[in-house]
Design a protein around this motif. Sequence first.
Motif, PDB file in Angstrom:
ATOM      1  N   ALA A 153       4.334  -0.875  16.584  1.00 17.99           N
ATOM      2  CA  ALA A 153       3.251  -0.836  15.612  1.00 17.99           C
ATOM      3  C   ALA A 153       2.940  -2.237  15.100  1.00 17.99           C
ATOM      4  O   ALA A 153       3.844  -3.028  14.827  1.00 17.99           O
ATOM      5  N   LEU A 154       1.650  -2.539  14.979  1.00 17.31           N
ATOM      6  CA  LEU A 154       1.209  -3.828  14.449  1.00 17.31           C
ATOM      7  C   LEU A 154       0.939  -3.681  12.952  1.00 17.31           C
ATOM      8  O   LEU A 154      -0.200  -3.702  12.484  1.00 17.31           O
ATOM      9  N   ARG A 155       2.014  -3.542  12.197  1.00 18.55           N
ATOM     10  CA  ARG A 155       1.898  -3.427  10.744  1.00 18.55           C
ATOM     11  C   ARG A 155       1.547  -4.775  10.142  1.00 18.55           C
ATOM     12  O   ARG A 155       2.037  -5.820  10.569  1.00 18.55           O
ATOM     13  N   MET A 156       0.696  -4.742   9.116  1.00 21.52           N
ATOM     14  CA  MET A 156       0.231  -5.965   8.487  1.00 21.52           C
ATOM     15  C   MET A 156       0.348  -5.872   6.969  1.00 21.52           C
ATOM     16  O   MET A 156       0.189  -4.788   6.392  1.00 21.52           O
ATOM     17  N   ASP A 157       0.615  -7.001   6.345  1.00 23.32           N
ATOM     18  CA  ASP A 157       0.614  -7.048   4.880  1.00 23.32           C
ATOM     19  C   ASP A 157      -0.801  -6.931   4.338  1.00 23.32           C
ATOM     20  O   ASP A 157      -1.040  -6.299   3.307  1.00 23.32           O
ATOM     21  N   ALA A 158      -1.758  -7.565   5.019  1.00 20.08           N
ATOM     22  CA  ALA A 158      -3.148  -7.534   4.573  1.00 20.08           C
ATOM     23  C   ALA A 158      -4.063  -7.674   5.783  1.00 20.08           C
ATOM     24  O   ALA A 158      -3.681  -8.246   6.804  1.00 20.08           O
ATOM     25  N   ALA A 159      -5.276  -7.151   5.646  1.00 20.90           N
ATOM     26  CA  ALA A 159      -6.287  -7.263   6.692  1.00 20.90           C
ATOM     27  C   ALA A 159      -7.587  -7.751   6.080  1.00 20.90           C
ATOM     28  O   ALA A 159      -7.926  -7.393   4.939  1.00 20.90           O
ATOM     29  N   LEU A 160      -8.315  -8.561   6.847  1.00 21.82           N
ATOM     30  CA  LEU A 160      -9.627  -9.052   6.459  1.00 21.82           C
ATOM     31  C   LEU A 160     -10.628  -8.611   7.518  1.00 21.82           C
ATOM     32  O   LEU A 160     -10.400  -8.832   8.717  1.00 21.82           O
ATOM     33  N   VAL A 161     -11.722  -7.980   7.118  1.00 22.57           N
ATOM     34  CA  VAL A 161     -12.754  -7.555   8.054  1.00 22.57           C
ATOM     35  C   VAL A 161     -14.126  -7.859   7.465  1.00 22.57           C
ATOM     36  O   VAL A 161     -14.264  -8.044   6.256  1.00 22.57           O
ATOM     37  N   CYS A 186      -7.877  -2.004   8.826  1.00 24.36           N
ATOM     38  CA  CYS A 186      -7.755  -1.614   7.421  1.00 24.36           C
ATOM     39  C   CYS A 186      -6.658  -0.572   7.218  1.00 24.36           C
ATOM     40  O   CYS A 186      -5.874  -0.653   6.268  1.00 24.36           O
ATOM     41  N   GLU A 187      -6.593   0.403   8.121  1.00 26.94           N
ATOM     42  CA  GLU A 187      -5.626   1.488   7.971  1.00 26.94           C
ATOM     43  C   GLU A 187      -4.214   1.052   8.335  1.00 26.94           C
ATOM     44  O   GLU A 187      -3.233   1.665   7.883  1.00 26.94           O
ATOM     45  N   ALA A 188      -4.093  -0.007   9.129  1.00 26.78           N
ATOM     46  CA  ALA A 188      -2.772  -0.478   9.557  1.00 26.78           C
ATOM     47  C   ALA A 188      -2.158  -1.469   8.582  1.00 26.78           C
ATOM     48  O   ALA A 188      -1.006  -1.874   8.761  1.00 26.78           O
ATOM     49  N   ALA A 189      -2.899  -1.852   7.545  1.00 26.03           N
ATOM     50  CA  ALA A 189      -2.433  -2.881   6.611  1.00 26.03           C
ATOM     51  C   ALA A 189      -2.084  -2.283   5.255  1.00 26.03           C
ATOM     52  O   ALA A 189      -2.625  -1.254   4.849  1.00 26.03           O
ATOM     53  N   ASP A 190      -1.187  -2.951   4.552  1.00 19.80           N
ATOM     54  CA  ASP A 190      -0.840  -2.524   3.202  1.00 19.80           C
ATOM     55  C   ASP A 190      -1.987  -2.752   2.223  1.00 19.80           C
ATOM     56  O   ASP A 190      -2.117  -2.033   1.229  1.00 19.80           O
ATOM     57  N   ALA A 191      -2.795  -3.769   2.477  1.00 20.08           N
ATOM     58  CA  ALA A 191      -3.981  -4.053   1.664  1.00 20.08           C
ATOM     59  C   ALA A 191      -5.089  -4.508   2.598  1.00 20.08           C
ATOM     60  O   ALA A 191      -4.823  -5.194   3.586  1.00 20.08           O
ATOM     61  N   ALA A 192      -6.319  -4.119   2.309  1.00 17.83           N
ATOM     62  CA  ALA A 192      -7.443  -4.474   3.183  1.00 17.83           C
ATOM     63  C   ALA A 192      -8.615  -4.950   2.344  1.00 17.83           C
ATOM     64  O   ALA A 192      -8.953  -4.346   1.316  1.00 17.83           O
ATOM     65  N   TYR A 193      -9.234  -6.035   2.805  1.00 14.26           N
ATOM     66  CA  TYR A 193     -10.342  -6.645   2.088  1.00 14.26           C
ATOM     67  C   TYR A 193     -11.552  -6.730   3.009  1.00 14.26           C
ATOM     68  O   TYR A 193     -11.459  -7.276   4.113  1.00 14.26           O
ATOM     69  N   VAL A 194     -12.663  -6.168   2.561  1.00 17.92           N
ATOM     70  CA  VAL A 194     -13.885  -6.098   3.346  1.00 17.92           C
ATOM     71  C   VAL A 194     -14.897  -7.085   2.781  1.00 17.92           C
ATOM     72  O   VAL A 194     -15.248  -7.012   1.599  1.00 17.92           O
ATOM     73  N   SER A 195     -15.372  -8.006   3.602  1.00 16.33           N
ATOM     74  CA  SER A 195     -16.542  -8.794   3.236  1.00 16.33           C
ATOM     75  C   SER A 195     -17.748  -8.178   3.932  1.00 16.33           C
ATOM     76  O   SER A 195     -17.623  -7.529   4.971  1.00 16.33           O
ATOM     77  N   CYS A 196     -18.914  -8.362   3.342  1.00 17.99           N
ATOM     78  CA  CYS A 196     -20.106  -7.732   3.903  1.00 17.99           C
ATOM     79  C   CYS A 196     -21.324  -8.618   3.667  1.00 17.99           C
ATOM     80  O   CYS A 196     -21.348  -9.457   2.766  1.00 17.99           O
TER      81      CYS A 196
END
Length: 283
Positions: A153-161, A186-196
């Motif tokens: 599994a590619l677990r992540m502390d945070a994700a940026l999309v 986003c679902e694989a990370a403990d925290a996810a941040y979306v820019s748009c």
Amino acid sequence: MSDKSMTVEEVVGQLRSGMTLGIGGWGSRRKPMALVRALLRSEITDLTVVSYGGPDVGLLAAAGRIRRLVAPFATLDSIALEPHFRAAREGAAFALTEYDEAMFMWGLHAAANRLPFLPVRAGLGSDVMRVNPELRTVTSPYGDGEELVAVPALRMDAALVHLNRADRLGNAQYLGPDPYFDDLFCEAADAAYVSCEQLVETAELAKAGPPQSLLVSRHSVTGVVETPNGAHFTSCVPDHGRDEAFQKLYAGTPWPEFSARFLSGASERDYQLAVRAWHEEQQ
């Protein structure tokens, strides 16, 4: 339901050196570049970066912020190999875990589903197994007895999309031809941040595209940031295409020179103004 809107500086304030950081998009397409540039303005370093690599990887590698990269490739699409990634890798600036594209995807699926691994055929009989000696195989418990790769599994502390539209609750929408795998990041990370490109009211998301375009759900999002042109110089169709002229400049300019002109400002606005000034010079 809470308002999750943030600034790029507030997002970076939630990140720390040594984290495992996922970055969405694909190659030089729909990358959260404004957030990556904000990272470069911080002191954050020693990152493990998980990415379908593009200039996000190139920028962080050139700046010496990566400890390990987990990726199937690092490309600018119209330029086959990301040159700043290549230079840093040739200089042994960071460790590399290179997976097949399908293995990488299933690693994201495993993490999103909170599984330790998923079995896949991808990678068998290839040098992926040789260059990643830590990979293991498993045998099917059913009558076929097939041997499969156990992709961790590619677990992540945070994700940026980065996506085209989002609301303040964290629901986010793509309007281009491809979702890539931003929802899995986003679902694989403990925290996810979306820019748009644009923050809109929730009702506007339903008007902008079909239901399947609502890619990222608020339950997997920690914060959302409006960053117009924030994917530059990568594409974010239909809002804007890739800035091919600027990408060519980036690829052909020594890192210290590029960084000094375009990345030494105090904000994303400074970067956008520097890019505009360069384009005006070309006319």
